[in-house]
Motif scaffolding. Structure first.
Motif, PDB file in Angstrom:
ATOM      1  N   LEU A 224      42.591  38.516  40.895  1.00 45.88           N
ATOM      2  CA  LEU A 224      41.354  38.367  40.137  1.00 45.88           C
ATOM      3  C   LEU A 224      40.895  39.703  39.573  1.00 45.88           C
ATOM      4  O   LEU A 224      40.494  39.797  38.398  1.00 45.88           O
ATOM      5  N   ILE A 225      40.956  40.740  40.392  1.00 51.42           N
ATOM      6  CA  ILE A 225      40.564  42.074  39.924  1.00 51.42           C
ATOM      7  C   ILE A 225      41.450  42.518  38.770  1.00 51.42           C
ATOM      8  O   ILE A 225      40.974  43.013  37.740  1.00 51.42           O
ATOM      9  N   GLU A 226      42.757  42.333  38.917  1.00 50.21           N
ATOM     10  CA  GLU A 226      43.678  42.730  37.854  1.00 50.21           C
ATOM     11  C   GLU A 226      43.413  41.953  36.568  1.00 50.21           C
ATOM     12  O   GLU A 226      43.458  42.522  35.468  1.00 50.21           O
ATOM     13  N   ARG A 227      43.128  40.666  36.693  1.00 48.31           N
ATOM     14  CA  ARG A 227      42.860  39.856  35.510  1.00 48.31           C
ATOM     15  C   ARG A 227      41.590  40.334  34.804  1.00 48.31           C
ATOM     16  O   ARG A 227      41.550  40.441  33.571  1.00 48.31           O
ATOM     17  N   ARG A 228      40.559  40.627  35.592  1.00 49.15           N
ATOM     18  CA  ARG A 228      39.305  41.111  34.992  1.00 49.15           C
ATOM     19  C   ARG A 228      39.502  42.467  34.310  1.00 49.15           C
ATOM     20  O   ARG A 228      38.940  42.718  33.233  1.00 49.15           O
ATOM     21  N   VAL A 229      40.271  43.341  34.926  1.00 50.98           N
ATOM     22  CA  VAL A 229      40.517  44.655  34.325  1.00 50.98           C
ATOM     23  C   VAL A 229      41.329  44.512  33.046  1.00 50.98           C
ATOM     24  O   VAL A 229      41.038  45.163  32.029  1.00 50.98           O
ATOM     25  N   GLU A 230      42.357  43.660  33.057  1.00 50.50           N
ATOM     26  CA  GLU A 230      43.153  43.438  31.847  1.00 50.50           C
ATOM     27  C   GLU A 230      42.290  42.894  30.713  1.00 50.50           C
ATOM     28  O   GLU A 230      42.441  43.294  29.554  1.00 50.50           O
ATOM     29  N   GLU A 231      41.398  41.984  31.034  1.00 50.15           N
ATOM     30  CA  GLU A 231      40.494  41.447  30.015  1.00 50.15           C
ATOM     31  C   GLU A 231      39.591  42.546  29.452  1.00 50.15           C
ATOM     32  O   GLU A 231      39.268  42.548  28.260  1.00 50.15           O
ATOM     33  N   SER A 232      39.208  43.480  30.315  1.00 47.86           N
ATOM     34  CA  SER A 232      38.322  44.555  29.880  1.00 47.86           C
ATOM     35  C   SER A 232      39.034  45.558  28.975  1.00 47.86           C
ATOM     36  O   SER A 232      38.483  45.982  27.956  1.00 47.86           O
ATOM     37  N   VAL A 233      40.268  45.944  29.350  1.00 48.37           N
ATOM     38  CA  VAL A 233      40.968  46.985  28.591  1.00 48.37           C
ATOM     39  C   VAL A 233      41.742  46.419  27.414  1.00 48.37           C
ATOM     40  O   VAL A 233      42.122  47.151  26.493  1.00 48.37           O
ATOM     41  N   GLY A 234      42.045  45.107  27.443  1.00 49.34           N
ATOM     42  CA  GLY A 234      42.709  44.471  26.312  1.00 49.34           C
ATOM     43  C   GLY A 234      44.197  44.674  26.219  1.00 49.34           C
ATOM     44  O   GLY A 234      44.795  44.440  25.161  1.00 49.34           O
ATOM     45  N   HIS A 235      44.841  45.110  27.290  1.00 54.63           N
ATOM     46  CA  HIS A 235      46.302  45.257  27.281  1.00 54.63           C
ATOM     47  C   HIS A 235      46.826  45.116  28.705  1.00 54.63           C
ATOM     48  O   HIS A 235      46.060  45.283  29.669  1.00 54.63           O
ATOM     49  N   PRO A 236      48.121  44.809  28.853  1.00 53.81           N
ATOM     50  CA  PRO A 236      48.669  44.631  30.208  1.00 53.81           C
ATOM     51  C   PRO A 236      48.565  45.907  31.032  1.00 53.81           C
ATOM     52  O   PRO A 236      48.586  47.033  30.505  1.00 53.81           O
ATOM     53  N   LEU A 237      48.482  45.741  32.339  1.00 54.33           N
ATOM     54  CA  LEU A 237      48.404  46.881  33.248  1.00 54.33           C
ATOM     55  C   LEU A 237      49.776  47.491  33.446  1.00 54.33           C
ATOM     56  O   LEU A 237      50.791  46.791  33.390  1.00 54.33           O
ATOM     57  N   PRO A 238      49.834  48.802  33.706  1.00 53.67           N
ATOM     58  CA  PRO A 238      51.124  49.420  34.031  1.00 53.67           C
ATOM     59  C   PRO A 238      51.635  48.936  35.380  1.00 53.67           C
ATOM     60  O   PRO A 238      50.854  48.471  36.221  1.00 53.67           O
ATOM     61  N   ALA A 239      52.924  49.052  35.581  1.00 55.34           N
ATOM     62  CA  ALA A 239      53.501  48.648  36.864  1.00 55.34           C
ATOM     63  C   ALA A 239      53.020  49.587  37.958  1.00 55.34           C
ATOM     64  O   ALA A 239      52.892  50.800  37.739  1.00 55.34           O
ATOM     65  N   PRO A 240      52.736  49.059  39.150  1.00 58.66           N
ATOM     66  CA  PRO A 240      52.297  49.933  40.248  1.00 58.66           C
ATOM     67  C   PRO A 240      53.434  50.813  40.738  1.00 58.66           C
ATOM     68  O   PRO A 240      54.602  50.414  40.697  1.00 58.66           O
ATOM     69  N   ALA A 241      53.088  51.997  41.188  1.00 58.13           N
ATOM     70  CA  ALA A 241      54.074  52.898  41.785  1.00 58.13           C
ATOM     71  C   ALA A 241      54.204  52.520  43.244  1.00 58.13           C
ATOM     72  O   ALA A 241      53.534  53.068  44.118  1.00 58.13           O
ATOM     73  N   LEU A 242      55.063  51.547  43.537  1.00 60.51           N
ATOM     74  CA  LEU A 242      55.186  51.027  44.895  1.00 60.51           C
ATOM     75  C   LEU A 242      55.721  52.074  45.844  1.00 60.51           C
ATOM     76  O   LEU A 242      56.649  52.809  45.534  1.00 60.51           O
ATOM     77  N   SER A 243      55.112  52.135  47.006  1.00 64.24           N
ATOM     78  CA  SER A 243      55.550  53.041  48.068  1.00 64.24           C
ATOM     79  C   SER A 243      55.876  52.211  49.295  1.00 64.24           C
ATOM     80  O   SER A 243      55.024  51.518  49.831  1.00 64.24           O
ATOM     81  N   GLU A 244      57.114  52.250  49.733  1.00 64.78           N
ATOM     82  CA  GLU A 244      57.521  51.426  50.868  1.00 64.78           C
ATOM     83  C   GLU A 244      56.726  51.746  52.116  1.00 64.78           C
ATOM     84  O   GLU A 244      56.257  50.876  52.836  1.00 64.78           O
ATOM     85  N   SER A 245      56.499  53.035  52.341  1.00 66.25           N
ATOM     86  CA  SER A 245      55.747  53.406  53.544  1.00 66.25           C
ATOM     87  C   SER A 245      54.292  53.022  53.428  1.00 66.25           C
ATOM     88  O   SER A 245      53.676  52.548  54.367  1.00 66.25           O
ATOM     89  N   ALA A 246      53.728  53.231  52.218  1.00 68.66           N
ATOM     90  CA  ALA A 246      52.337  52.854  52.030  1.00 68.66           C
ATOM     91  C   ALA A 246      52.174  51.358  52.139  1.00 68.66           C
ATOM     92  O   ALA A 246      51.204  50.853  52.688  1.00 68.66           O
ATOM     93  N   SER A 247      53.158  50.617  51.611  1.00 65.21           N
ATOM     94  CA  SER A 247      53.082  49.167  51.694  1.00 65.21           C
ATOM     95  C   SER A 247      53.085  48.699  53.133  1.00 65.21           C
ATOM     96  O   SER A 247      52.328  47.825  53.530  1.00 65.21           O
ATOM     97  N   ALA A 248      53.934  49.312  53.940  1.00 64.65           N
ATOM     98  CA  ALA A 248      53.990  48.926  55.345  1.00 64.65           C
ATOM     99  C   ALA A 248      52.680  49.223  56.055  1.00 64.65           C
ATOM    100  O   ALA A 248      52.192  48.451  56.867  1.00 64.65           O
ATOM    101  N   ALA A 249      52.073  50.367  55.697  1.00 66.69           N
ATOM    102  CA  ALA A 249      50.821  50.731  56.354  1.00 66.69           C
ATOM    103  C   ALA A 249      49.678  49.844  55.906  1.00 66.69           C
ATOM    104  O   ALA A 249      48.839  49.447  56.694  1.00 66.69           O
ATOM    105  N   ALA A 250      49.678  49.519  54.586  1.00 68.64           N
ATOM    106  CA  ALA A 250      48.538  48.803  54.050  1.00 68.64           C
ATOM    107  C   ALA A 250      48.625  47.302  54.256  1.00 68.64           C
ATOM    108  O   ALA A 250      47.614  46.634  54.330  1.00 68.64           O
ATOM    109  N   VAL A 251      49.855  46.738  54.322  1.00 70.22           N
ATOM    110  CA  VAL A 251      49.976  45.291  54.345  1.00 70.22           C
ATOM    111  C   VAL A 251      50.704  44.768  55.573  1.00 70.22           C
ATOM    112  O   VAL A 251      50.294  43.802  56.190  1.00 70.22           O
ATOM    113  N   ALA A 252      51.771  45.438  55.970  1.00 71.50           N
ATOM    114  CA  ALA A 252      52.637  44.836  56.971  1.00 71.50           C
ATOM    115  C   ALA A 252      52.129  44.976  58.394  1.00 71.50           C
ATOM    116  O   ALA A 252      52.570  44.276  59.280  1.00 71.50           O
ATOM    117  N   THR A 253      51.221  45.901  58.619  1.00 75.04           N
ATOM    118  CA  THR A 253      50.719  46.099  59.967  1.00 75.04           C
ATOM    119  C   THR A 253      49.925  44.878  60.430  1.00 75.04           C
ATOM    120  O   THR A 253      49.050  44.405  59.711  1.00 75.04           O
TER     121      THR A 253
END
Length: 462
Positions: A224-253
């Motif tokens: 929802l946040i991404e959709r609202r931001v895209e509507e605001s800026v009028g163009h697709p968002l850049p791809a996220p710079a995925l970090s495997e370690s950050a992902s594990a810390a932020a989501v997998a724990t």
């Protein structure tokens, strides 16, 4: 065992938030929550400006006046403690909404009071709500922010609190002489309307949802946040710079309940002790000065109520200027510089005021305003700095316990000033004592505060 699915692990909530450009969506969220916080501040300081009037109307003793100044702060202390626990368990938005509605209801009820006791009870309950909303909102704003220029983004939201103090002072200075004190509390009930907007427009923090294992809800909130931001800026968002370690810390724990013990484990022990010291000192000086100013102008210099309120307003406006300066420089100079420099500047101004003895109303006006400019910069920066120091699972608790030390300062500041003033120490001694306390805070911040500028929340607090 990890509760995250492979699909969720590929979606790094932190990385997706970090790559969001600034847009109307972030500004609208900051505005909606900012309006709420603005009126919470408006409510908080109204008592300082209405006290000279209600004191005369209800024939209050000095002890009654001190109780009236401090009872709300006691409620704020307990509300801050409870809100951190609740916001880390049921969510940020639910707690904010509940606190806003309760604040507005109490303000409305206070307009009907004809005696001190019911007024004090309502003031205490309102303090519970104000103490709960402010730190929870700070945690939420930090969690939807990205590392780059996070300081300015958060502080441009936080500046609405001192703005509320300044506007409250201006409105009080005009309204009270013409209409009395009750219309102020009627006006302060306005944020009740914002509770509806909060439920309708504000998504729950995806960082909080992910950290508590609500993976589907986190994904929906983030989308929802991404959709609202895209509507605001009028163009697709850049791809996220995925970090495997950050992902594990932020989501997998696996989800883990927060506890006070977390705030004293490992690296967090020093952070907690340092930030608690700064919270206490900053707000003891702040409220010790501002809460008594109208009464000091009237009692010591025999100014009219109207003039005393206008003089006090200048101090609140100077504090707002200090907050704006902090917002503009905190990402360049860093959090530690603003905290240590602000407390150092507060010390210098209070020492000058103490040495002069505050012999005239103009001396008190000029030097207390300069002290407030430095002091408010410190206090607003704490709402940026504290959420950065703790992981998502215990961020609201960390901020709220900082708020507990804040409220202890709010309680003890007026008591300390009142005791020194009533004891015949003179205004000069009062300000020298406050200056000495601020010097201790400046040394703690300068020597021990950890710098966090330019780092993601997951990097600072894994």
């Amino acid at each position: 065992m990890s509760i995250a699915t492979p699909e969720v692990l590929q979606r790094d909530i932190a990385a997706r938030l970090e790559r969001l450009p600034m847009s109307r969506w972030q500004i609208s969220i900051r505005l909606i929550i900012g309006i709420v916080t603005f009126f919470e501040a408006f409510d908080q300081l109204l008592i300082a400006y209405t006290l000279p009037v209600i004191s005369r109307e209800w024939h209050m003793t000095p002890a009654d006046a001190t109780a009236t100044l401090t009872i709300g702060s006691i409620g704020m202390l307990l509300g801050a403690l409870a809100s951190g626990w609740a916001a880390d368990r049921i969510g940020r938005v639910k707690v904010i909404t509940l606190c806003v509605a309760l604040t507005a209801l109490c303000s409305l009820s206070m307009t009907l009071c004809t005696a001190l006791l019911p007024f004090l009870i309502l003031r205490f309950v309102q303090g519970l709500a104000i103490g709960g909303e402010v730190p929870t909102a700070a945690a939420y704003i930090a969690e939807i922010s990205r590392a780059r220029r996070r300081g300015r983004f958060v502080l441009m939201y936080e500046i609405v609190f001192p703005a509320g103090l300044a506007v409250g002072a201006l409105v009080a200075a005009w309204v009270i002489p013409h209409w009395g004190w009750r219309p102020l509390y009627l006006l302060a009930a306005v944020p009740g309307l914002a509770a509806v907007l909060l439920q309708m427009r504000i998504p729950e923090s995806p960082r909080w949802l992910a950290s508590h294992g609500h993976l589907d809800k986190a994904e929906r909130s983030m989308a929802l946040i991404e959709r609202r931001v895209e509507e605001s800026v009028g163009h697709p968002l850049p791809a996220p710079a995925l970090s495997e370690s950050a992902s594990a810390a932020a989501v997998a724990t696996p989800a883990k309940r927060s506890s006070v013990r977390d705030l004293f484990a490992g690296r967090y022990r020093r952070r907690t002790l340092v930030v608690w010291a700064i919270w206490f000192v900053g707000y003891l000086a702040n409220y010790g000065i501002t809460s008594w100013l109208p009464t000091l102008y009237k009692g010591s210099f025999h100014l009219s109520i109207g003039k005393a309120l206008w003089y006090s307003t200048a101090t609140s406006v100077a504090g707002l200027v200090g907050c704006l300066i902090a917002a503009l420089v905190v990402d360049k100079l860093g959090r530690r510089f603003v905290l240590a420099g602000g407390l150092g500047g507060t010390t210098a101004m209070l020492v000058v005021l103490g040495a002069l003895g505050a012999g005239t109303p103009m001396q008190l006006l000029v030097w207390s305003s300069l002290a407030a400019m430095f002091n408010f910069a410190v206090n607003v920066c704490l709402y940026l700095y504290t959420p950065e120091l703790y992981p998502t699972r215990s961020r609201a608790l960390g901020v709220s316990l900082g708020g507990v030390l804040n409220r202890l300062g709010l309680i003890l500041g007026p008591i300390l000033v009142g005791a020194l003033y009533a004891g015949g120490s003179g205004l000069g001694s009062v300000f020298l004592v406050l200056g000495g306390i601020c010097l201790v805070g400046a040394l703690v911040a300068g020597l021990f505060a950890e710098e966090t500028k330019g780092r993601t929340l997951e990097e600072v607090s894994p």
